[in-house]
Design a protein around this motif. Structure first.
Motif, short mmCIF file in Angstrom:
data_model
loop_
_atom_site.label_atom_id
_atom_site.label_comp_id
_atom_site.label_asym_id
_atom_site.label_seq_id
_atom_site.Cartn_x
_atom_site.Cartn_y
_atom_site.Cartn_z
N LEU A 192 -50.91 18.08 -7.77
CA LEU A 192 -51.47 17.42 -6.60
C LEU A 192 -52.60 16.47 -6.95
O LEU A 192 -53.14 15.78 -6.08
N PHE A 193 -52.97 16.46 -8.23
CA PHE A 193 -53.98 15.52 -8.70
C PHE A 193 -53.42 14.67 -9.83
O PHE A 193 -52.57 15.14 -10.60
N GLY A 194 -53.93 13.48 -9.97
CA GLY A 194 -53.67 12.69 -11.16
C GLY A 194 -54.69 13.03 -12.23
O GLY A 194 -55.62 13.82 -12.00
N GLY A 195 -54.51 12.46 -13.39
CA GLY A 195 -55.48 12.61 -14.46
C GLY A 195 -55.43 13.94 -15.15
O GLY A 195 -54.36 14.42 -15.51
N PHE A 196 -56.60 14.55 -15.29
CA PHE A 196 -56.76 15.80 -16.05
C PHE A 196 -57.17 16.87 -15.05
O PHE A 196 -58.19 16.73 -14.35
N VAL A 197 -56.40 17.93 -14.98
CA VAL A 197 -56.49 18.84 -13.84
C VAL A 197 -56.62 20.29 -14.29
O VAL A 197 -55.84 20.77 -15.13
N ALA A 198 -57.61 20.99 -13.73
CA ALA A 198 -57.76 22.42 -14.01
C ALA A 198 -57.28 23.24 -12.83
O ALA A 198 -57.52 22.88 -11.68
N TRP A 199 -56.59 24.31 -13.11
CA TRP A 199 -56.25 25.30 -12.09
C TRP A 199 -57.20 26.47 -12.33
O TRP A 199 -57.07 27.19 -13.32
N GLN A 200 -58.16 26.60 -11.43
CA GLN A 200 -59.13 27.69 -11.56
C GLN A 200 -58.49 28.98 -11.05
O GLN A 200 -58.05 29.04 -9.91
N MET A 201 -58.47 29.97 -11.90
CA MET A 201 -57.72 31.19 -11.56
C MET A 201 -58.27 31.89 -10.32
O MET A 201 -57.51 32.48 -9.56
N GLY A 202 -59.59 31.79 -10.10
CA GLY A 202 -60.19 32.50 -8.97
C GLY A 202 -60.29 33.98 -9.19
O GLY A 202 -59.82 34.51 -10.22
N GLU A 203 -60.91 34.65 -8.23
CA GLU A 203 -61.14 36.11 -8.36
C GLU A 203 -60.65 36.87 -7.14
O GLU A 203 -60.37 38.05 -7.21
N LYS A 204 -60.59 36.19 -6.00
CA LYS A 204 -60.34 36.91 -4.74
C LYS A 204 -58.89 37.40 -4.63
O LYS A 204 -57.96 36.75 -5.11
N ALA A 205 -58.73 38.51 -3.96
CA ALA A 205 -57.40 39.11 -3.80
C ALA A 205 -56.50 38.26 -2.91
O ALA A 205 -55.28 38.28 -3.05
#
Lengths: 402, 402
Positions: free
Chosen positions: A161-174
């Motif tokens: 959903l983004f161009g360029g260089f993209v991080a998927w932050q894993m997150g913590e919440k259930a």
């Protein structure tokens, strides 16, 4: 009468820090963060048209012209339901809006690359689906918000959903509300990153990534160490390398993380192999190509990475792509002429050769067909909204014949 | 005049828990304990004759008839020096002993398997060297004590000083005095363990294990976790399985540890590959063979393991070997008839077939030569002292012509 319809395209992304393992298989919450480069939609893309119409009997979806069942509670149904819910919220807040959230939708999606290419189409496909519904429903387009929904279709789709260089932050919440994609840098920050995809022939049906990654979670004794102690540091360092346009560090981490992903696949019981002898030989070529560069006082010039299959993706600054194409073609002769979208070779074409000082004994030449094709592309932009002339649904609400 | 000479043979061993990484490269102290099965010398062995004679000018050694240089401070010189030192201690304590520790030695060693078989000959070779010097010098034969010296020739050689099932305890001390081999169980405890070695053709020269393992120590982020948290538990559990003759657990751990060794090799920078597409296909066959057994309510029937090369060693109870040979030959047709040392096939020979319920699609058949040969052997005994008629040195102190 108004036609409520939108067409969008979305890009493929190839990870440098690999996603492998879910902590929640229903919500698709990963066991580690990941990071990818979005590839240019001029070369590889999924395109999706969505239409909402009160005359439709039910939600329907066609992929490359073939109807797919939208299973209740399945991934497609989840994405459509979530997007429809966001529309309904808007309608509830603003009575002037047409109540299209109540209409059934028809969705037609196509990839411009053949399935046989072995490129994962689920990432671009689900990203295009979500982007097209967002345009249809005229939702405020916060890509991170949409990535939460695309993630539930296919984990890596959130990064498309983004161009360029993209991080998927894993997150913590259930509930997964903090597990979404963010842009590390747009393509304009570092447009010099090009990619060469080597499409590798494979006779064997590999383990699907969905089942494979959960087997790794259940049986690998090394995965937990990777998740807790290796990936967080790599995410930090590769993000810094991208911001600093430091290709040497970017390449080193990319190759290390590809290797480690395949290492934990191999540490799975029974073991999972995605790379074959052709993949291994391409690694040997890139290792040697980099060795020559470093021996001459330079830095790394290319980085290989492999997803859940034998195809190589080679990232490199644009100036090195010509040498890399020559190198690959030297060992993997091609049946067809190299499609040269950036005009690197002029009229001479590709001869197949190695750089000076290259030890040709690191791999042996394969016969034609071992690498079925080469695709040259580069870092690209995020989903695009297209004009009505590119719509994939005909007037009757069924897929256009191509 | 008395001739001071002794001839011994020593076995090959193939590890179930792999040795990969040194904490001291000079003393050859490992980063983790390991465990192996000693194979039968009736089929695979190194034989060594050592003679001490005051007329010799210097220490000399021949391997398969070719003289090898004994480099000062090298591994051969270290083993000879250590053994000579033990002899000198005896002579110092007992004045009636001939002072042969002062004589130069001539040593002739041969392997009965071709180097081209790709079987590591350094383990059996250094074990035979140390055992033969121990016999020459009439040292009290404590195999663990001797294993301390063989270890300095080649790490895994220390395990070839015992028959049966053998652990190399990594030890803790800086001087290496607690890093030696012990017998977990003699072959008589579990003589039913047979082995089928699949000799796999390979065009590529692989990374030597000596240099490869140190690159892993330096660059793999997963190796430390393996060393600290995985191997100790596996050593304990596989030892218990051996004592209980529990093939299911033995097989499971053996396969997992082979995979993990190759996983940390792949996690090395640049990555190290020892298995090729043939190796991977043999794994797929054994996984499917076991799957059928378990689906029929049984337990695991075979275990693969791979050292630093593409050859498979398949451990199995004797009763399963016939099925396994049929299975391998089905996918890997052989140029030569199966040498059937245990008379499993009578006069009919091997047809090549799979067991009922086997999914033949898990691998595709290869052409003749992909697996160059099959060697059927079993768990065996430790070094043997041989008679003078088997000596490899002629009267003149030079290797006999064969």
């Amino acid at each position: 009468m108004t036609v409520y319809q939108a067409t969008t395209s979305a890009p493929v992304n190839i990870a440098c820090i690999k996603y492998w393992g879910k902590r929640d298989t229903k919500l698709i919450l990963p066991t580690n963060s990941s990071l990818s480069v979005t590839l240019d939609q001029d070369h590889l893309r999924s395109t999706t048209t969505s239409r909402a119409d009160p005359s439709f009997k039910k939600d329907r979806l066609w992929l490359n012209g073939e109807e797919e069942e939208i299973k209740e509670g399945g991934r497609l149904a989840t994405c459509i339901k979530e997007m429809r819910g966001l529309r309904r919220q808007l309608e509830d807040q603003d009575a002037s809006l047409p109540k299209i959230s109540g209409y059934p939708v028809h969705i037609s999606s196509r990839n411009n690359f053949p399935t046989a290419a072995g490129l994962a189409s689920s990432a671009s496909g689900f990203a295009a689906l979500v982007a097209s519904l967002a345009a249809l429903y005229q939702l405020p387009t916060d890509a991170s918000r949409l990535s939460l929904i695309a993630r539930q279709g296919s984990g890596s789709a959130c990064r498309s959903l983004f161009g360029g260089f993209v991080a998927w932050q894993m997150g913590e919440k259930a509930d997964g509300s903090d597990s979404y994609a963010v842009q590390v840098a747009p393509r304009e920050h570092w447009p010099d990153i090009h990619a060469l995809i080597c499409v590798v022939s494979d006779d064997k049906k590999g383990t699907s990534s969905t089942s494979g990654m959960q087997r790794t979670v259940e049986t690998s004794t090394l995965l937990q160490h990777r998740i807790k102690h290796v990936v967080p540091e790599r995410m930090q360092k590769i993000s810094e390398a991208i911001l600093a346009r430091d290709f040497d560090t970017f390449a080193r981490i990319t190759m290390q993380d590809s290797n480690q992903f395949h290492a934990v696949a191999l540490d799975t019981d029974p073991p999972i192999f995605y790379m074959n002898d052709v993949s291994r030989s391409i690694i040997a070529l890139i290792v040697e190509y980099n060795r020559v560069a470093v021996a001459n006082g330079g830095k790394l010039k290319a980085a290989y990475t492999y997803d859940a299959g034998p195809n190589a993706v080679i990232y490199a600054p644009k100036e090195n792509i010509k040498e890399i194409v020559e190198l690959i073609v030297k060992y993997f002769p091609q049946a067809e002429a190299f499609k040269d979208p950036f005009g690197l070779f002029g009229t001479q074409g590709v001869k197949g050769r190695v750089v000076e000082g290259f030890n040709e004994a690191v791999a042996k030449p394969f016969s034609v067909g071992a690498v079925k094709g080469l695709i040259h592309t580069r870092v690209g932009d995020g989903p695009r909204t297209l004009g009505a002339e590119e719509a994939l649904l005909a007037e009757d609400g069924l897929p256009k014949k191509l």
